[in-house]
Scaffold this motif. Sequence first.
Motif, PDB file in Angstrom:
ATOM      1  N   TYR A 100       0.833  -1.214   0.000  1.00 42.04           N
ATOM      2  CA  TYR A 100       0.000   0.000   0.000  1.00 42.04           C
ATOM      3  C   TYR A 100       0.861   1.255   0.000  1.00 42.04           C
ATOM      4  O   TYR A 100       0.576   2.223  -0.712  1.00 42.04           O
ATOM      5  CB  TYR A 100      -0.919   0.004   1.225  1.00 42.04           C
ATOM      6  N   GLY A 101       1.923   1.228   0.790  1.00 43.31           N
ATOM      7  CA  GLY A 101       2.752   2.408   0.901  1.00 43.31           C
ATOM      8  C   GLY A 101       3.534   2.718  -0.356  1.00 43.31           C
ATOM      9  O   GLY A 101       3.383   3.791  -0.956  1.00 43.31           O
ATOM     10  N   MET A 102       4.346   1.774  -0.819  1.00 43.13           N
ATOM     11  CA  MET A 102       5.250   2.040  -1.932  1.00 43.13           C
ATOM     12  C   MET A 102       4.601   1.805  -3.297  1.00 43.13           C
ATOM     13  O   MET A 102       4.595   2.688  -4.149  1.00 43.13           O
ATOM     14  CB  MET A 102       6.504   1.183  -1.787  1.00 43.13           C
ATOM     15  N   ILE A 103       4.046   0.607  -3.524  1.00 40.80           N
ATOM     16  CA  ILE A 103       3.549   0.265  -4.866  1.00 40.80           C
ATOM     17  C   ILE A 103       2.301   1.066  -5.222  1.00 40.80           C
ATOM     18  O   ILE A 103       2.202   1.641  -6.321  1.00 40.80           O
ATOM     19  CB  ILE A 103       3.285  -1.249  -4.967  1.00 40.80           C
ATOM     20  N   VAL A 104       1.336   1.130  -4.304  1.00 43.60           N
ATOM     21  CA  VAL A 104       0.134   1.930  -4.557  1.00 43.60           C
ATOM     22  C   VAL A 104       0.500   3.402  -4.697  1.00 43.60           C
ATOM     23  O   VAL A 104      -0.021   4.114  -5.576  1.00 43.60           O
ATOM     24  CB  VAL A 104      -0.898   1.726  -3.426  1.00 43.60           C
ATOM     25  N   GLY A 105       1.413   3.884  -3.846  1.00 50.91           N
ATOM     26  CA  GLY A 105       1.831   5.279  -3.929  1.00 50.91           C
ATOM     27  C   GLY A 105       2.491   5.610  -5.258  1.00 50.91           C
ATOM     28  O   GLY A 105       2.166   6.620  -5.896  1.00 50.91           O
ATOM     29  N   LEU A 106       3.408   4.753  -5.706  1.00 50.08           N
ATOM     30  CA  LEU A 106       4.091   4.995  -6.977  1.00 50.08           C
ATOM     31  C   LEU A 106       3.115   4.927  -8.155  1.00 50.08           C
ATOM     32  O   LEU A 106       3.140   5.767  -9.054  1.00 50.08           O
ATOM     33  CB  LEU A 106       5.222   3.980  -7.163  1.00 50.08           C
ATOM     34  N   GLY A 107       2.261   3.914  -8.155  1.00 53.42           N
ATOM     35  CA  GLY A 107       1.288   3.786  -9.239  1.00 53.42           C
ATOM     36  C   GLY A 107       0.295   4.935  -9.266  1.00 53.42           C
ATOM     37  O   GLY A 107      -0.033   5.470 -10.328  1.00 53.42           O
ATOM     38  N   GLY A 108      -0.173   5.338  -8.075  1.00 53.01           N
ATOM     39  CA  GLY A 108      -1.121   6.445  -8.005  1.00 53.01           C
ATOM     40  C   GLY A 108      -0.528   7.744  -8.507  1.00 53.01           C
ATOM     41  O   GLY A 108      -1.193   8.519  -9.195  1.00 53.01           O
ATOM     42  N   GLY A 109       0.744   7.984  -8.196  1.00 53.05           N
ATOM     43  CA  GLY A 109       1.398   9.212  -8.646  1.00 53.05           C
ATOM     44  C   GLY A 109       1.561   9.267 -10.150  1.00 53.05           C
ATOM     45  O   GLY A 109       1.318  10.304 -10.784  1.00 53.05           O
ATOM     46  N   LEU A 110       1.974   8.148 -10.741  1.00 52.79           N
ATOM     47  CA  LEU A 110       2.122   8.106 -12.200  1.00 52.79           C
ATOM     48  C   LEU A 110       0.783   8.330 -12.894  1.00 52.79           C
ATOM     49  O   LEU A 110       0.676   9.075 -13.875  1.00 52.79           O
ATOM     50  CB  LEU A 110       2.712   6.763 -12.632  1.00 52.79           C
ATOM     51  N   GLY A 111      -0.252   7.679 -12.384  1.00 56.86           N
ATOM     52  CA  GLY A 111      -1.576   7.829 -12.991  1.00 56.86           C
ATOM     53  C   GLY A 111      -2.151   9.217 -12.809  1.00 56.86           C
ATOM     54  O   GLY A 111      -2.765   9.775 -13.728  1.00 56.86           O
ATOM     55  N   TYR A 112      -1.941   9.805 -11.639  1.00 59.18           N
ATOM     56  CA  TYR A 112      -2.475  11.134 -11.332  1.00 59.18           C
ATOM     57  C   TYR A 112      -1.898  12.199 -12.251  1.00 59.18           C
ATOM     58  O   TYR A 112      -2.592  13.132 -12.662  1.00 59.18           O
ATOM     59  CB  TYR A 112      -2.150  11.457  -9.868  1.00 59.18           C
ATOM     60  N   THR A 113      -0.621  12.070 -12.581  1.00 66.88           N
ATOM     61  CA  THR A 113       0.057  13.081 -13.387  1.00 66.88           C
ATOM     62  C   THR A 113      -0.528  13.198 -14.785  1.00 66.88           C
ATOM     63  O   THR A 113      -0.585  14.295 -15.363  1.00 66.88           O
ATOM     64  CB  THR A 113       1.560  12.733 -13.511  1.00 66.88           C
TER      65      THR A 113
END
Length: 427
Positions: free
Chosen positions: A113-126
């Motif tokens: 949740y911390g690293m993988i979800v965070g990284l994926g969410g940031g890429l998608g959000y941009t």
Amino acid sequence: MSFNEENPVLMKKRWIIAAAGVIVQLCLGTVYAWSIFKKPMMAAHGWSETATQAAFMIQSLCFSISVALGGALIDRKGPRFTGLAGGVLFGSGLLLAAYANLTGNIWLLYIAYGMIVGLGGGLGYTVPITTLIKWFPDRRGLVTGLAVMGYGFGSFIMGNLAPRAILDSGLEKTFTLWGLISIILVPSGILLIKNPPSGWMSQYAPSGNPHILADSSSFTFGEAIRTWQYWALWLMLFLNVTAGLGLISQLSPIAQDIIRQGLSGAVTEDRLKGIYILSGTIVAVASIFNGLGRFVWAWLSDLTGRRAVFVIIFLTEAAGYAVIGHSTGGLMFTCIACYLLACYGGMFATFPAFVADMFGPAYIGRIYGVIFTAVGLAGVCGPYLFARIKMVTGSFQTALYIESVILAAGLLLIAVFRRPLRKIQIK
């Protein structure tokens, strides 16, 4: 002949892309419902307040770093490659988080949740933010408001569905379903998003609107970071998000505390379940205002100017955080929380347009991406401040007072802010 009449197909297409961006943000924004999952995980696994909250803090940090990386990646690989990578990572991280809850492994939760979800969410959000700014130079505030509104509404869905799903099916199945839906919907929306054709911006540049800069007038990343305004914007975003994410990360527990204080008689197990479900409803209702605030404030910024909107937001937020700690019931708390999250969402939505106004759209991915690292640090500081003060004092009130002072500092920053100058003056 007007530009709209010359390009009817592309004018229609940009609204389809905007709709796809809203769907993507809607899925990614479900992470804002974290506070609903926190207490059940603490009860199920015996994890402490601070240890459990660390997963959300790691997610926020990785999210912001990923937004910065995503901005540069979009410039090189395009929005689809970046967004698809983000969608796969986001959904996969949630599925792995389900396994972390099944095994009771908090370190795996930090990774999933911390690293993988965070990284994926940031890429998608941009992807929707930077792409739609290019498609809608005439309506930057409106369109970023729409896109980021979708992100705010994500927690409305989770706030309504997650409490009952957790009570009926457990944490593992809830995370699994969340992951499967995300890994389908996010990439599907991303496939509809692409950059506008070459020359699109130049059609708007001669309009005389001082907020619309052609690509040739844009600051490069190197030019932007050498201005004091760039770092002032970074600090403004940090201060606002520190307060907002701190409140969001504890919205359900704070609501539960206030509701219990207003009850008379014994607090039975059935009443506790009812309070928990009601707190989820409060999270859902507040998320509606988080989403609406992103649209309304961003739309108003097109009419009145971004700076005026920021002054109002910082001023009223500072007052609101000072007052909310004295809420005497669930209704009063909900009303104030809804307004505060509307302001938080409004700042989030208006900020990309303000950055584009100041530095131009050509390098907005990297310029805004690095400013967005402020969200990562704020995502650690805000939630940690609330969790730590709660652990030490048994109350969230002191944290709310501190956030009020932080927002007052943001008001001072926007009061002295001036447009950056380049080799030629941008009026």
